[in-house]
Design an enzyme around this catalytic site. Sequence first.
Site, PDB file in Angstrom:
ATOM      1  N   ASP A 186       0.816  -1.224   0.000  1.00 15.50           N
ATOM      2  CA  ASP A 186       0.000   0.000   0.000  1.00 15.50           C
ATOM      3  C   ASP A 186       0.849   1.273   0.000  1.00 15.50           C
ATOM      4  O   ASP A 186       0.570   2.217   0.746  1.00 15.50           O
ATOM      5  CB  ASP A 186      -0.959   0.008   1.192  1.00 15.50           C
ATOM      6  CG  ASP A 186      -2.064  -1.026   1.069  1.00 15.50           C
ATOM      7  OD1 ASP A 186      -2.020  -1.826   0.121  1.00 15.50           O
ATOM      8  OD2 ASP A 186      -2.955  -1.047   1.927  1.00 15.50           O
ATOM      9  N   ASP A 207      -0.296  -4.605  -3.575  1.00 18.94           N
ATOM     10  CA  ASP A 207      -1.319  -3.562  -3.752  1.00 18.94           C
ATOM     11  C   ASP A 207      -0.714  -2.166  -3.630  1.00 18.94           C
ATOM     12  O   ASP A 207      -1.319  -1.273  -3.035  1.00 18.94           O
ATOM     13  CB  ASP A 207      -2.432  -3.730  -2.710  1.00 18.94           C
ATOM     14  CG  ASP A 207      -3.044  -5.118  -2.690  1.00 18.94           C
ATOM     15  OD1 ASP A 207      -2.987  -5.809  -3.716  1.00 18.94           O
ATOM     16  OD2 ASP A 207      -3.576  -5.516  -1.631  1.00 18.94           O
TER      17      ASP A 207
END
Length: 374
Positions: A186, A207
Site C-alpha cells: 500500500d 497492492d
Amino acid sequence: MVKLLNSTRELSINALSMLNSFGDMVAQATGLNRKLLTTDSSDATARRLLQISNAKPNATVALDGSGQYKTIKEALDAVPKKNTEPFIIFIKAGVYKEYIDIPKSMTNVVLIGEGPTKTKITGNKSVKDGPSTFHTTTVGVNGANFVAKNIGFENTAGPEKEQAVALRVSADKAIIYNCQIDGYQDTLYVHTYRQFYRDCTITGTVDFIFGNGEAVLQNCKVIVRKPAQNQSCMVTAQGRTEPIQKGAIVLQNCEIKPDTDYFSLSPPSKTYLGRPWKEYSRTIIMQSYIDKFIEPEGWAPWNITNFGRDTSYYAEYQNRGPGAALDKRITWKGFQKGFTGEAAQKFTAGVYINNDENWLQKANVPYEAGMMKV
C-alpha cells in the site's frame, strides 16, 4: 461534488505561472531537464505562462536552520486560511522525519524539493502498529490543487508490517511530478478525486498503487520490490465500489519492472498487474513496458475467490515487453479482451481527468493529453 468544489479549488493562471517559473528555477539548480509537453505548442495561454519569471518561494525549510523553518509542518502552519493562490514551500535537501497531513481547508499548497532522492519525507507507521491503513500515511493530502515536485515520500515499515502508506492523495486536481514514492504494501494511496503523476518512481510489493481516485500515471517507473517470504506481489488494487463511480487507475507509458534483489527469494515470488480490491475494480495499462516477471495470467483474484471476476474492468492496450503478451491472460468476464484504441482514448489524461477544464495545461507541467508516441 466536483462542480461544487470548483469555485474554491480553481487555481488562477497567473498563480500557476509563478509555480511554473519557480519550478524551472529549481530544475536548473538541481540539473533536471524539464521538457514541456502540451496539446498545442502555439497555445496563447502556454506562451503567457512561460513568460512569467522571478517567482520566489513563500517559505523555505532546511534542517540545518538556513531556511525560515526547520520542519515542513512549521511551514504549512504559515499557509494563510482560505488560501486561493499557490503557497510555494521550498524544502532543501535532507531526510525529514515527519508525518504530514494537509487538511481539506489548506488548498493550493506547493511542495518543491531539491530532488526525489535528495529531499525525502519519511515515516514507518503500519497497521501492525495499530492505526488503520488510512492513518499509516507519511504524507496525507486533502486540500485541492496540491502540487509536489522533486520530493521523495517514504514508508520504511517493511514487507512484514502489512499496510503502510507513504503518500495518500485525497485532493482534487493534485499533481505529483518527478517524485519518488517508496514503500512495500500500500505505498501509494490514490484515495479519491482527480490526480496526475508524471515522471515518478513508485516502489512496493502488495497492492502498492491502490484506491478509488481518478488517477493517471504517465512516464512513471513502477518497481516491484523483494517481498516477504511466500508473498505474492500485486502492482495495483483499485477500489471502485459502484459501476457509476468514475475511479480508475491508468498507467500510460510506464515501466513495470522488478527491483534488483527481487529474484533473491527462494522460491521466487509471483507478481501480477493487479487484483480486484473492490467489486468494480477498474485498471487500464496502456502503451507501457511490462517485464517478463509478470505472471502470464496478468491479473489475480482477491484471496482466491470469485469476487470481482465478472464485475471488474481490466484492460491492456499497446503494451510492450516480454510480459505484455495477452494470449495467456485471465478469461474473466471483467477482462476486456477486445479493448480498442477508441476505448483507450477515453482513459487518456486529456479526456479522463482534464476534460474541458484544462487544469493540467494551466499548471504547465509535462503532460500528454492523448495517446503517446512510444
